[in-house]
Design an enzyme around this catalytic site. Structure first.
Site, PDB file in Angstrom:
ATOM      1  N   HIS A 138       0.845  -1.194   0.000  1.00  0.00           N
ATOM      2  CA  HIS A 138       0.000   0.000   0.000  1.00  0.00           C
ATOM      3  C   HIS A 138       0.882   1.246   0.000  1.00  0.00           C
ATOM      4  O   HIS A 138       0.646   2.190  -0.771  1.00  0.00           O
ATOM      5  CB  HIS A 138      -0.900   0.021   1.235  1.00  0.00           C
ATOM      6  CG  HIS A 138      -2.204  -0.689   1.057  1.00  0.00           C
ATOM      7  ND1 HIS A 138      -2.293  -2.061   1.002  1.00  0.00           N
ATOM      8  CD2 HIS A 138      -3.482  -0.224   0.951  1.00  0.00           C
ATOM      9  CE1 HIS A 138      -3.562  -2.414   0.855  1.00  0.00           C
ATOM     10  NE2 HIS A 138      -4.304  -1.317   0.812  1.00  0.00           N
ATOM     11  N   HIS A 161       0.215  -3.263   9.342  1.00  0.00           N
ATOM     12  CA  HIS A 161       1.659  -3.156   9.151  1.00  0.00           C
ATOM     13  C   HIS A 161       2.319  -2.491  10.343  1.00  0.00           C
ATOM     14  O   HIS A 161       1.684  -1.722  11.078  1.00  0.00           O
ATOM     15  CB  HIS A 161       1.989  -2.339   7.892  1.00  0.00           C
ATOM     16  CG  HIS A 161       1.771  -3.071   6.620  1.00  0.00           C
ATOM     17  ND1 HIS A 161       2.616  -4.068   6.171  1.00  0.00           N
ATOM     18  CD2 HIS A 161       0.790  -2.960   5.684  1.00  0.00           C
ATOM     19  CE1 HIS A 161       2.168  -4.529   5.011  1.00  0.00           C
ATOM     20  NE2 HIS A 161       1.063  -3.876   4.696  1.00  0.00           N
TER      21      HIS A 161
END
Length: 324
Positions: free
Chosen positions: A94, A141
């Protein structure tokens, strides 16, 4: 990994801001923004963004499955997404996609159009930062994953930028472009790193490379038929959007996205039907669709058709409808 933690939202502004920001690094954004750029802003900008996006994403996806760094443990973090939980964490794709798309758009347009340099830089930074922060907020993350993804993307941008024009010219003029654009991504997809368990990374990578392959063939075909104009040498006074009415912009986008989504649905049904007949499985069999011999051709053919449709069929339809 299929269980979702219960949580209470205490700040709805942050919750919806970062849920929305997370979507800016997913398929829904790619399938709308990249074609929108091609239909309404500039063909050369769109081509460069797609080249950078596909290379960056492939390297990011492969790096995940080579490094095999786990995602944050839950608990203590609360994960707001489950689909990508089966993937490894480092680097954050991302973060890579957001950095690549925002800054490649900024770099490509700053030499073509007159607008405040500082405004473009801030917009690219804010966009990529929001997506990066969303990965921390959603618990998908670590800080290191996000920083690593952004840095890898930045390094790749620096390395690719000097070759942008040469790559673009080669893909538009080489007679081998269609063959190269199809064969190389297919070879990469079929030779994707193998894992001990199923992860959506191979399927997502095939989706990205397939869309880029179809779009690249479309770019080449448009150039051969002189359907697309080359970027001018001098800077334009402003974005094409500024000289086009909102009605035309929305009409082009609405018609285009409808055709793209219809293409995706039709090709998905057709290819899965053919593969289901070939390998003897029902279309709803998720496990069968995850097999290499099914997943790669199914996703590659579907999304290469989407890329080709967005760059060739939709512009032709725009001209027929008088929307150009």
């Amino acid at each position: 990994q299929g269980c979702t933690q219960k949580y209470i939202v205490k700040n709805y502004f942050y919750y919806y801001l970062f849920k929305f920001s997370a979507a800016l690094g997913e398929e829904i954004f790619y399938i709308t923004f990249l074609p929108f750029t091609y239909w309404n802003i500039d063909h050369s900008v769109s081509r460069r963004m797609i080249i950078v996006w596909s290379i960056v994403m492939y390297i990011g996806q492969v790096s995940k499955d080579i490094l095999k760094w786990p995602r944050p443990l839950s608990p203590p973090v609360v994960k707001l997404e489950m689909r990508t939980n089966a993937e490894y964490g480092m680097p954050s794709t991302h973060a890579m996609a957001a950095t690549a798309i925002s800054f490649s758009f900024f770099i490509a347009t700053t030499n073509l159009y007159k607008y405040p340099f500082e405004l473009g830089l801030v917009a690219a930074f804010v966009f990529s930062t929001l997506v990066c922060l969303s990965r921390l907020y959603t618990g998908m993350h670590t800080v290191l994953d996000v920083i690593g993804g952004a840095l890898i993307s930045a390094v790749l941008l620096v390395l690719l930028y000097p070759a942008w024009d040469s790559i673009d010219h080669l893909l538009l003029t080489s007679p081998f472009c269609p063959l190269f654009s199809i064969v190389v991504p297919l070879v990469l997809c079929y030779n994707y790193p193998k894992l001990d368990y199923y992860s959506p990374t191979r399927g997502d990578t095939t989706t990205i490379l397939g869309a880029a392959a179809g779009a690249t063939v479309g770019f080449w075909l448009n150039h051969q038929s002189s359907a697309s104009a080359s970027p001018g040498e001098s800077a334009h006074p402003g974005f094409p959007l500024a000289s086009s009415t909102v009605v035309f912009v929305l009409a082009r986008f609405s018609v285009g996205i409808l055709v793209v989504l219809l293409t995706r649905w039709l090709m998905k049904s057709l290819v899965l039907g053919v593969l289901g007949y070939r390998y003897k499985f029902p279309m709803g069999d998720l496990e069968a669709r995850r097999r290499l011999e099914v997943e790669v051709p199914y996703k590659f053919v579907t999304y290469s058709s989407v890329g080709f449709t967005a760059t060739v069929v939709v512009p032709l339809l725009h001209r027929l409808l008088g929307l150009m």
